[in-house]
Design a protein around this motif. Structure first.
Motif, PDB file in Angstrom:
ATOM      1  N   UNK A 101      41.458  36.716  37.362  1.00  0.00           N
ATOM      2  CA  UNK A 101      42.149  36.696  36.145  1.00  0.00           C
ATOM      3  C   UNK A 101      41.058  36.848  34.835  1.00  0.00           C
ATOM      4  N   UNK A 102      40.055  36.251  34.954  1.00  0.00           N
ATOM      5  CA  UNK A 102      39.286  36.159  34.035  1.00  0.00           C
ATOM      6  C   UNK A 102      37.881  36.969  33.706  1.00  0.00           C
ATOM      7  N   UNK A 103      37.464  37.552  34.855  1.00  0.00           N
ATOM      8  CA  UNK A 103      36.331  38.637  34.826  1.00  0.00           C
ATOM      9  C   UNK A 103      37.044  39.858  34.548  1.00  0.00           C
ATOM     10  N   UNK A 104      36.114  41.071  34.028  1.00  0.00           N
ATOM     11  CA  UNK A 104      36.340  42.260  33.771  1.00  0.00           C
ATOM     12  C   UNK A 104      37.160  42.714  34.901  1.00  0.00           C
ATOM     13  N   UNK A 105      37.712  43.976  34.870  1.00  0.00           N
ATOM     14  CA  UNK A 105      38.694  44.536  35.750  1.00  0.00           C
ATOM     15  C   UNK A 105      37.881  44.807  37.245  1.00  0.00           C
ATOM     16  N   UNK A 106      36.957  45.575  37.094  1.00  0.00           N
ATOM     17  CA  UNK A 106      36.303  45.700  38.267  1.00  0.00           C
ATOM     18  C   UNK A 106      35.694  44.598  38.891  1.00  0.00           C
ATOM     19  N   UNK A 111      36.572  40.651  43.469  1.00  0.00           N
ATOM     20  CA  UNK A 111      36.724  39.090  43.748  1.00  0.00           C
ATOM     21  C   UNK A 111      38.025  39.056  44.771  1.00  0.00           C
ATOM     22  N   UNK A 112      38.979  40.141  44.311  1.00  0.00           N
ATOM     23  CA  UNK A 112      40.386  39.983  45.267  1.00  0.00           C
ATOM     24  C   UNK A 112      39.939  40.460  46.742  1.00  0.00           C
ATOM     25  N   UNK A 113      39.106  41.805  46.964  1.00  0.00           N
ATOM     26  CA  UNK A 113      38.723  42.413  47.770  1.00  0.00           C
ATOM     27  C   UNK A 113      37.594  41.390  48.765  1.00  0.00           C
ATOM     28  N   UNK A 114      36.780  40.718  48.131  1.00  0.00           N
ATOM     29  CA  UNK A 114      35.687  39.815  48.822  1.00  0.00           C
ATOM     30  C   UNK A 114      36.345  38.479  49.087  1.00  0.00           C
ATOM     31  N   UNK A 115      37.001  38.008  48.131  1.00  0.00           N
ATOM     32  CA  UNK A 115      37.362  36.927  48.268  1.00  0.00           C
ATOM     33  C   UNK A 115      38.866  36.494  48.792  1.00  0.00           C
ATOM     34  N   UNK A 116      39.788  36.950  47.976  1.00  0.00           N
ATOM     35  CA  UNK A 116      41.381  36.595  48.609  1.00  0.00           C
ATOM     36  C   UNK A 116      41.533  37.333  49.896  1.00  0.00           C
ATOM     37  N   UNK A 117      41.105  38.778  50.004  1.00  0.00           N
ATOM     38  CA  UNK A 117      41.426  39.276  51.191  1.00  0.00           C
ATOM     39  C   UNK A 117      41.050  38.275  52.568  1.00  0.00           C
TER      40      UNK A 117
END
Length: 170
Positions: A101-106, A111-117
């Motif tokens: 939510x707080x970092x730039x788009x890329x 973060x979603x691909x490396x973290x949440x996934x």
């Protein structure tokens, strides 16, 4: 303080995310805030109903115990042991969400691909670690029984929501 309150809150929060995950990727509309909120609320509702199973298991254990004070102590100690691995897991998920939510788009996408996934795929292992934590902390079989039913309940939310509302949506 009893660890039941934070455990139930974590379970309900996870249920809301499970409802969102059951819906995610099923709608190509750009503005879908209402639909994602509805999916999270569906997950929360299903999770609240399923969380009654471990609550009933704990109540039955306490009611049928020969020494309710000792059983309550075992459940409290086991619940604390159950909470420790889940707190670490929840902190990792929270860190990934904050990055998203707080970092730039890329960087947020990374973060979603490396973290949440991967963290989503590790949820069953986090529940297993929590059950082991309940045993290692000295909760014994009562804590393991309640912890295993709670873990099964949390892991069943996403498939239940998907099957009930999103099976034929594509």
């Amino acid at each position: 303080m009893t660890p039941a309150v934070p455990l139930v809150l974590l379970g309900l929060l996870d249920a809301g995310f499970s409802g969102f995950r059951a819906y995610a990727g099923r709608d190509a509309r750009i503005r879908k805030h209402r639909a994602t909120a509805r999916a999270a609320l569906r997950g929360l509702a299903v999770g609240a109903v399923l969380m009654l199973v471990p609550v009933l298991a704990a109540v039955l254990l306490l009611v049928t115990a020969t020494d309710p004070g000792r059983t309550y102590g075992l459940l409290t100690v086991g619940g604390t042991g159950y909470l420790v691995p889940l707190t670490g897991y929840a902190a990792a998920v929270l860190l990934s969400l904050v990055a998203y939510f707080f970092l730039p788009f890329r960087a947020g996408t990374l973060a979603v691909v490396v973290g949440l996934g991967p963290l989503t795929l590790l949820r069953p292992l986090a529940v297993l670690a929590a059950c082991c934590g309940a045993l290692v902390n000295g909760g014994g079989w009562p804590a393991l029984l309640v912890g295993a039913t709670a873990g099964a309940a949390v892991l069943c939310v996403e498939p239940a929501v998907h099957r009930r509302w999103y099976r034929n949506v594509l």
